[in-house]
Design a protein around this motif. Structure first.
Motif, PDB file in Angstrom:
ATOM      1  N   UNK A   1      40.751  44.245  47.543  1.00 50.88           N
ATOM      2  CA  UNK A   1      41.751  43.531  46.762  1.00 50.88           C
ATOM      3  C   UNK A   1      43.120  43.883  47.315  1.00 50.88           C
ATOM      4  N   UNK A   2      43.880  42.853  47.656  1.00 52.48           N
ATOM      5  CA  UNK A   2      45.247  43.016  48.147  1.00 52.48           C
ATOM      6  C   UNK A   2      46.130  42.332  47.121  1.00 52.48           C
ATOM      7  N   UNK A   3      46.832  43.116  46.301  1.00 52.76           N
ATOM      8  CA  UNK A   3      47.567  42.546  45.166  1.00 52.76           C
ATOM      9  C   UNK A   3      48.869  43.302  44.922  1.00 52.76           C
ATOM     10  N   UNK A   4      49.880  42.535  44.488  1.00 56.69           N
ATOM     11  CA  UNK A   4      51.150  43.136  44.087  1.00 56.69           C
ATOM     12  C   UNK A   4      51.995  43.678  45.217  1.00 56.69           C
ATOM     13  N   UNK A   5      51.851  43.126  46.404  1.00 57.41           N
ATOM     14  CA  UNK A   5      52.648  43.533  47.566  1.00 57.41           C
ATOM     15  C   UNK A   5      53.730  42.490  47.829  1.00 57.41           C
TER      16      UNK A   5
ATOM     17  N   UNK B   1      39.890  39.568  47.456  1.00 59.45           N
ATOM     18  CA  UNK B   1      40.863  38.854  46.636  1.00 59.45           C
ATOM     19  C   UNK B   1      42.259  39.181  47.118  1.00 59.45           C
ATOM     20  N   UNK B   2      43.052  38.127  47.298  1.00 56.07           N
ATOM     21  CA  UNK B   2      44.457  38.288  47.659  1.00 56.07           C
ATOM     22  C   UNK B   2      45.254  37.562  46.585  1.00 56.07           C
ATOM     23  N   UNK B   3      45.941  38.323  45.733  1.00 53.00           N
ATOM     24  CA  UNK B   3      46.625  37.698  44.598  1.00 53.00           C
ATOM     25  C   UNK B   3      47.885  38.469  44.225  1.00 53.00           C
ATOM     26  N   UNK B   4      48.821  37.720  43.639  1.00 54.11           N
ATOM     27  CA  UNK B   4      50.039  38.333  43.122  1.00 54.11           C
ATOM     28  C   UNK B   4      50.955  38.938  44.158  1.00 54.11           C
ATOM     29  N   UNK B   5      50.871  38.482  45.395  1.00 55.59           N
ATOM     30  CA  UNK B   5      51.759  38.944  46.465  1.00 55.59           C
ATOM     31  C   UNK B   5      52.908  37.950  46.612  1.00 55.59           C
TER      32      UNK B   5
END
Length: 109
Positions: A25-29, A54-58
């Motif tokens: 998960x890659x998130x919030x970056x 999942x890649x979200x919220x970047x």
């Protein structure tokens, strides 16, 4: 991978070589600054494969900053960006797309 910020490209991942992301998960970056691409992932001139991730919220902010989630940029014809059972959602960009995939082919001679 979360909570990272870059002034420039690649909030969480910045790579110029072939890259595989699996069950991550890659998130919030985020990235900031002019031409700061790829809030989550930035890859140039290489293959990118993202599987069961999942890649979200970047996000990207700054003039001409593209690809809030993923920015994949290549100028070669044999490189690919593959998304396999991947979720890309809720990414934002001050420029083009939460996901930006460019293929810059060389000019014919």
């Amino acid at each position: 991978i979360g909570g990272s910020q870059a002034v420039g490209n690649g909030g969480a991942i910045y790579t110029l070589g072939d890259t595989m992301v699996t069950t991550t998960t890659i998130a919030g970056n985020s990235t900031t600054g002019a031409n700061a691409h790829g809030g989550g992932v930035y890859v140039a001139d290489a293959n990118l494969t993202i599987t069961q991730s999942t890649i979200s919220g970047n996000s990207t902010t700054g003039a001409n900053s593209d690809g809030g989630g993923i920015f994949s940029d290549t100028n070669l014809t044999d490189q690919t960006t593959e998304l396999i059972q991947a979720t890309i959602s809720g990414n934002t960009s001050s420029g083009r797309a939460g996901r930006e995939i460019q293929n810059r082919l060389p000019a014919p001679h």
